[in-house]
Design an enzyme around this catalytic site. Structure first.
Site, short mmCIF file in Angstrom:
data_model
loop_
_atom_site.label_atom_id
_atom_site.label_comp_id
_atom_site.label_asym_id
_atom_site.label_seq_id
_atom_site.Cartn_x
_atom_site.Cartn_y
_atom_site.Cartn_z
N SER A 265 -5.99 1.99 9.67
CA SER A 265 -6.44 0.76 9.67
C SER A 265 -6.06 0.09 8.57
CB SER A 265 -7.91 0.88 9.53
OG SER A 265 -8.07 1.55 7.89
N LYS A 266 -6.02 -1.24 8.87
CA LYS A 266 -6.33 -2.08 7.12
C LYS A 266 -5.99 -1.50 6.23
CE LYS A 266 -6.41 -7.11 6.12
NZ LYS A 266 -6.33 -6.05 5.07
#
Ligand code: GLU
Length: 527
Positions: A265-266
């Protein structure tokens, strides 16, 4: 005759394109090019609540920067235009109506509050199925449960309705995935999904299947998060009577966190200091995924709106593509460095891994180093020039080329030249203490002073003359050049090591070397 290969990348413009999306686009592209097929980009923008301005343009720029070429798209046009789903509403509406007429779908009039009440009741009664499906649909307000006259009256009165797929109560949905193998799902585990929403917009499922069919897509190559939707899509092809031309599915393995557990994920990028986007993004917070249009599994909250990108971090697009290509696929050999034509030649859907691919940014850096080494000095100079300009540094082009050549083997990113090679642009302000302590003696300072005076005797200071001069002056003083070179290096650059010293001297030039020798002699006292 084999069907022409037509593949599509179908991003939703809900924020910056995630690096996993770039990999999906790349795999589609490699397959299309290898098969002499067509690469299509379709913008899936039917969920207006998740639309983020600028995202479509970001997708276009990202693919262009990576070098992933498109044959048909909203920007290129093509025989199946428009390629933006928001411009194809009438098609979805007509086809949804057709499904109702064929008895494969039905009108549903339930309000959100009624749906919620029903769900609560089913939960309270511990019902096995709490979704809208074969077990529950007749207890709801729809064209299957209500008398035909009432349905007509409701439609005539303009009451809002959605269209739901009539999922068979029994049987199995079976299909072959080119990566996963055979997938089997009991039909009664699939809900009667909404196809057309009460605002007249299609859901992802309807628009996606309709467009893949109308655009004559032969292979759907997409992320594994869409695997749970695939059985529903298979049912939709069946309901439309399009089974004979249904595309083949290939669901790509997830990109995993660097630690190997869970989807990248970011936040992993933020936590570990790397980008998960191809280009920098400052267009606001990406839209969160919703149940309706996002993958069926966990939503990925993405709190911040501003992020760096691989481009801004200094990755070469070819290195990024090579890195991404091997996240989930491997050629038959151990070869790791693959040019785009090599990847195209060797790509094979049947060699895509089932297991998720760990996203290791160190590996991405390694690829970047390798690709930088492969650049010619001139190409590297071309990349370096804007880096210099952005820092108000300028040197004659030939010197920038020479610096590129000297630094090529020692850097991960082109911009490292500006930091690791700062001495090319300004005199040192500090001199390596260890070398000073060990080597700074009267022999050395005498030598540096003599060299300073001798500089004027050569017409031009290239690498060969520099070598000759530095050695000659040492010999004249009865000293071994080898014992002086590290001191000379520290005098000129401040650092105990670095690229070839004669190359550095040639780049600096007579006047600068003379100045720096003077500075060093003035700044570094003899012990
Ligand atoms: N619009 C979907 C996405 O954003 C496309 C999924 C698919 O390729 O079917 O990923």
């Amino acid at each position: 005759m084999a069907r022409p290969v037509r593949v599509r990348f179908a991003p939703s413009p809900t924020g910056p394109l995630h690096i996993g999306g770039v990999r999906t686009a790349l795999y589609n592209y490699l397959f299309a090019r290898q098969q002499g097929g067509t690469m299509i980009l379709r913008i899936e923008d039917t969920d207006q609540t998740r639309f983020v301005p600028g995202a479509e343009d970001y997708i276009r720029r990202s693919l262009a920067w990576c070098g992933i070429e498109l044959d048909e798209s909203p920007w290129h046009g093509g025989p199946h235009a428009p390629y933006r789903q928001s411009e194809r509403k009438a098609t979805y509406q007509a086809l949804a109506r057709q499904l109702v007429e064929r008895g494969q779908a039905y009108y549903a009039f339930d309000t959100p509050a009624e749906l919620e009440t029903m769900r609560q009741q089913l939960l309270a009664s511990k019902a096995e199925h709490t979704g809208y499906g074969s077990q529950t649909r007749l207890q709801m307000k729809n064209s299957l449960s209500l008398p035909a006259t009432e349905v007509q009256a409701r439609l005539a009165a303009g009451e809002p309705y959605s269209v739901r797929l009539l999922v068979p109560a029994e049987g199995e949905v079976v299909f072959d995935d080119l990566v996963r193998g055979q997938v089997r799902v009991q039909a009664n585990t699939i809900d009667d999904k909404v196809l057309l929403k009460s605002d007249g917009m299609p859901t992802y499922h309807l628009a996606n299947v309709v467009d893949d069919h109308l655009m004559e897509i032969s292979h759907v190559i997409r992320g594994e998060e869409w695997l749970p939707s695939a059985p529903l899509h298979v049912l939709l092809y069946r309901a439309f009577g399009w089974e004979a031309t249904r595309p083949q599915f290939a669901h790509l393995p997830l990109l995993l966190k660097p630690e190997g557990e869970g989807k990248l994920s970011k936040r992993d990028g933020d936590r570990l200091g790397f980008s998960v986007f191809p280009l920098a993004w400052d267009g606001g917070a990406p839209a969160p995924e919703t149940d309706e249009t996002g993958p069926d599994d966990e939503p990925t909250p993405q709190p911040t709106g501003r992020s760096s990108g691989f481009r801004e971090d200094g990755y070469l697009p070819a290195a990024l593509l090579n890195f991404l290509a091997l996240l989930g696929w491997h050629p038959t050999t151990d070869q790791e460095l693959l040019s785009l034509p090599e990847m195209i030649a060797q790509f094979d859907l049947s060699r895509i891994h089932k297991a998720g691919a760990r996203f290791d940014i160190q590996k991405a850096k390694w690829f970047n180093q390798q690709y930088i080494k492969q650049l010619s000095n001139e190409e590297l100079a071309q990349q370096l020039t804007p880096e210099l300009a952005s820092r108000n540094l300028s040197l004659p082009p030939a010197k920038v080329v020479a610096i590129g050549g000297l630094m090529k083997e020692r850097i991960t990113f082109v911009k490292d030249i500006v930091t690791d090679g700062a001495f090319f642009f300004e005199p040192p302000t500090e001199y390596d203490a260890q070398v000073v302590a060990k080597k700074w003696n009267a022999d050395l300072t005498g030598y540096l002073a003599a060299l300073q005076s001798a500089l004027a005797t050569v017409p031009q200071l290239d690498e060969a003359t520099a070598r000759e001069l530095t050695h000659q002056v040492a010999e004249q003083r009865g000293l071994k050049p080898g014992s002086l070179m590290q001191g000379l290096r520290v005098a000129l650059t401040g650092a105990p090591g670095g690229p070839d010293l004669m190359g550095i001297i040639a780049v600096l030039g007579q006047a600068e070397v003379e100045k720096r020798l003077g500075l060093a002699l003035a700044m570094v006292p003899l012990p």
